[in-house]
Scaffold this motif. Structure first.
Motif, PDB file in Angstrom:
ATOM      1  N   ILE A   1      -3.130   6.644   4.447  1.00 37.01           N
ATOM      2  CA  ILE A   1      -4.001   5.506   4.751  1.00 37.01           C
ATOM      3  C   ILE A   1      -3.212   4.204   4.646  1.00 37.01           C
ATOM      4  CG2 ILE A   1      -5.964   4.162   3.908  1.00 37.01           C
ATOM      5  CD1 ILE A   1      -7.189   6.829   2.968  1.00 37.01           C
ATOM      6  N   ASN A   2      -3.289   3.395   5.714  1.00 38.63           N
ATOM      7  CA  ASN A   2      -2.577   2.121   5.717  1.00 38.63           C
ATOM      8  C   ASN A   2      -3.111   1.252   6.852  1.00 38.63           C
ATOM      9  OD1 ASN A   2      -0.480   0.065   5.332  1.00 38.63           O
ATOM     10  ND2 ASN A   2       0.673   1.664   4.272  1.00 38.63           N
ATOM     11  N   ASN A   3      -2.357   0.241   7.217  1.00 40.00           N
ATOM     12  CA  ASN A   3      -2.807  -0.720   8.217  1.00 40.00           C
ATOM     13  C   ASN A   3      -3.200  -0.058   9.537  1.00 40.00           C
ATOM     14  OD1 ASN A   3      -3.192  -3.315   9.475  1.00 40.00           O
ATOM     15  ND2 ASN A   3      -1.145  -3.145  10.364  1.00 40.00           N
ATOM     16  N   CYS A   4      -2.487   0.989   9.918  1.00 37.94           N
ATOM     17  CA  CYS A   4      -2.745   1.620  11.216  1.00 37.94           C
ATOM     18  C   CYS A   4      -3.381   2.992  11.108  1.00 37.94           C
ATOM     19  CB  CYS A   4      -1.453   1.687  12.020  1.00 37.94           C
ATOM     20  SG  CYS A   4      -0.913   0.065  12.639  1.00 37.94           S
TER      21      CYS A   4
ATOM     22  N   ASP B   1     -10.752  -1.758   0.042  1.00 39.85           N
ATOM     23  CA  ASP B   1     -10.835  -1.993  -1.402  1.00 39.85           C
ATOM     24  C   ASP B   1      -9.457  -2.254  -2.000  1.00 39.85           C
ATOM     25  OD1 ASP B   1     -13.561  -1.699  -1.338  1.00 39.85           O
ATOM     26  OD2 ASP B   1     -13.565   0.354  -2.093  1.00 39.85           O
ATOM     27  N   PHE B   2      -8.438  -1.558  -1.482  1.00 40.26           N
ATOM     28  CA  PHE B   2      -7.079  -1.788  -1.971  1.00 40.26           C
ATOM     29  C   PHE B   2      -6.637  -3.220  -1.674  1.00 40.26           C
ATOM     30  CE2 PHE B   2      -2.497  -1.935  -1.281  1.00 40.26           C
ATOM     31  CZ  PHE B   2      -2.009  -1.399  -2.464  1.00 40.26           C
ATOM     32  N   LEU B   3      -6.901  -3.689  -0.458  1.00 40.19           N
ATOM     33  CA  LEU B   3      -6.533  -5.059  -0.097  1.00 40.19           C
ATOM     34  C   LEU B   3      -7.228  -6.068  -1.000  1.00 40.19           C
ATOM     35  CD1 LEU B   3      -6.635  -4.892   3.819  1.00 40.19           C
ATOM     36  CD2 LEU B   3      -4.619  -4.844   2.346  1.00 40.19           C
TER      37      LEU B   3
ATOM     38  N   ARG C   1       0.826  -1.206   0.000  1.00 40.94           N
ATOM     39  CA  ARG C   1       0.000   0.000   0.000  1.00 40.94           C
ATOM     40  C   ARG C   1       0.866   1.264   0.000  1.00 40.94           C
ATOM     41  NH1 ARG C   1      -4.130   3.474  -1.089  1.00 40.94           N
ATOM     42  NH2 ARG C   1      -3.889   5.235   0.320  1.00 40.94           N
ATOM     43  N   ALA C   2       1.903   1.283   0.840  1.00 39.94           N
ATOM     44  CA  ALA C   2       2.755   2.475   0.947  1.00 39.94           C
ATOM     45  C   ALA C   2       3.453   2.780  -0.375  1.00 39.94           C
ATOM     46  CB  ALA C   2       3.787   2.275   2.057  1.00 39.94           C
ATOM     47  N   PHE C   3       4.042   1.771  -0.987  1.00 41.76           N
ATOM     48  CA  PHE C   3       4.716   1.991  -2.264  1.00 41.76           C
ATOM     49  C   PHE C   3       3.714   2.395  -3.340  1.00 41.76           C
ATOM     50  CE2 PHE C   3       8.466  -0.400  -0.657  1.00 41.76           C
ATOM     51  CZ  PHE C   3       9.448   0.473  -1.086  1.00 41.76           C
ATOM     52  N   SER C   4       2.559   1.748  -3.354  1.00 44.77           N
ATOM     53  CA  SER C   4       1.556   2.064  -4.362  1.00 44.77           C
ATOM     54  C   SER C   4       1.130   3.522  -4.268  1.00 44.77           C
ATOM     55  CB  SER C   4       0.336   1.150  -4.187  1.00 44.77           C
ATOM     56  OG  SER C   4      -0.685   1.492  -5.090  1.00 44.77           O
TER      57      SER C   4
END
Length: 374
Positions: free
Chosen positions: A233-236, A320-322, A138-141
């Motif tokens: 926006i990410n896991n945390c 949705d990303f996941l 997610r971070a790289f994307s």
């Protein structure tokens, strides 16, 4: 009309919380949740990660017990819901943290835009739910997209778990030699950077900040303080507070009691900076100085519980990303997962002074846009 049978009384409730800043951890450390459950309902509070029972590791990740609740990273909670676990989100917290794309000086990289044609390391951990891999992807994307790039413009290198020597003290094993829970979170990333196998990796929180300092690495992408909340926006960010549908259906008073203490703890934290930072340090296992560096001096002000449209949209974006990236067995509607009623009830009762055990004024964040999303 047939009278609905009364639910059997509960004797214990299990909870799981990640070692990160959350209002739940503050409420637990203050003793409020345990005391409220014991005094109001005669229920014993138990912790999945602290039980010492290996079978509870799954419960730590997913809160799969019917009498359980959890507050922490969103990947395990989303993954469990997608797999059919009947949970509901009754609150969210959003605490910005250190997130960075880092590289060693010898690569010559100074900005994410220079990653075109370069190698990026993506962790591949031997765990039931690889939330670290999901977070890195997610971070790289997100950062590549900001620069008009995508994964097609870089070479992705998987970084599987490397076995490291076990650590013992007086004959007792205090850290195992493999698996993320027994060694440094970024062992694979550090080795790959040091060996020149990749040009950049993703790190986060106090652990990631210390790794950056230890390596003398260059931050080529500062995610944690990026002005666009979509990038953060990410896991945390955000973190969901979930409860089992069983508790909501059969013991709504207990859910309300739990949520009352968590919401009150968030407000207590706003007025107690030093004590809150001490608690976060204890919860995360890092020094107070690293806590301030990774989460900011105002971390005590960023533990509010809410269900604002902006926060829900952030959780939905990550869900949705996941799904798009294949981390979920199925997608689902975010509205079916959110239950705003308990929080609305708690806030209404707090405002009217009708809730027993209310310990401080509640800051209503259910409809406004939070300050850390500006």
């Amino acid at each position: 009309m047939v009278k609905k049978p009364e639910a059997a009384p509960l004797r214990e409730i299990w909870h799981a919380r990640c070692p990160v800043p959350t209002p739940l951890s503050v409420a637990i450390q203050l003793g409020w949740v345990e005391r409220a459950l014991r005094e109001e309902a005669g229920i014993e509070l138990k912790s999945s990660p602290e039980s010492g029972d290996p079978t509870h590791l799954q419960h730590y990740y997913e809160s799969s017990l019917p009498n359980s609740f959890r507050h922490g990273g969103s990947v395990p909670a989303i993954h469990a819901r997608a797999a059919g676990l009947d949970t509901r989100v009754i609150g969210l917290s959003w605490t910005n943290e250190y997130q960075a794309i880092i590289s060693l000086p010898q690569t010559g990289l100074t900005h994410v835009q220079q990653l075109r044609g370069r190698r990026i390391g993506i962790p591949l951990h031997d765990t039931p739910i690889d939330h670290s891999r999901a977070a890195a992807v997610r971070a790289f994307s997100a950062m590549l997209a900001v620069e008009g790039l995508s994964f097609r413009d870089v070479e992705c290198v998987d970084l599987p778990d490397d076995q490291v020597p076990a650590v013992t003290c007086n004959g007792a094993v205090i850290a195992t030699g493999n698996g993320r829970r027994g060694r440094s979170q970024y062992t694979s990333e550090v080795r790959a950077l040091a060996r020149g196998e990749v040009d950049a990796v993703y790190v986060k929180d106090a652990n990631g900040a210390q790794v950056t300092h230890l390596l003398g690495a260059i931050v080529i992408g500062n995610i944690g303080s990026h002005p666009d909340p979509w990038v953060r926006i990410n896991n945390c960010t955000p973190r969901p507070l979930t409860v089992s549908q069983f508790l909501l259906d059969n013991h709504p008073d207990i859910v309300r009691s739990l949520l009352t203490q968590v919401v009150a703890a968030a407000d207590w934290a706003c007025a107690h900076q030093a004590r809150t930072i001490t608690m976060v340090a204890r919860e995360t296992g890092w020094s107070e100085s690293w806590v301030r560096y990774a989460y900011g001096d105002d971390v005590h002000k960023n533990l509010q519980v809410g269900l604002s449209p902006a926060w829900i949209d952030g959780l939905n974006t990550f869900k949705d990303f996941l799904a798009e990236q294949g981390f979920l067995s199925a997608n689902f509607a975010i509205g079916d997962w959110i239950d705003p009623a308990p929080l609305q009830d708690v806030l209404a009762r707090q405002r009217s002074g009708a809730t027993p055990g209310a310990r401080t004024r509640v800051r209503a964040v259910t409809t406004s846009t939070p300050s850390n999303l500006h």
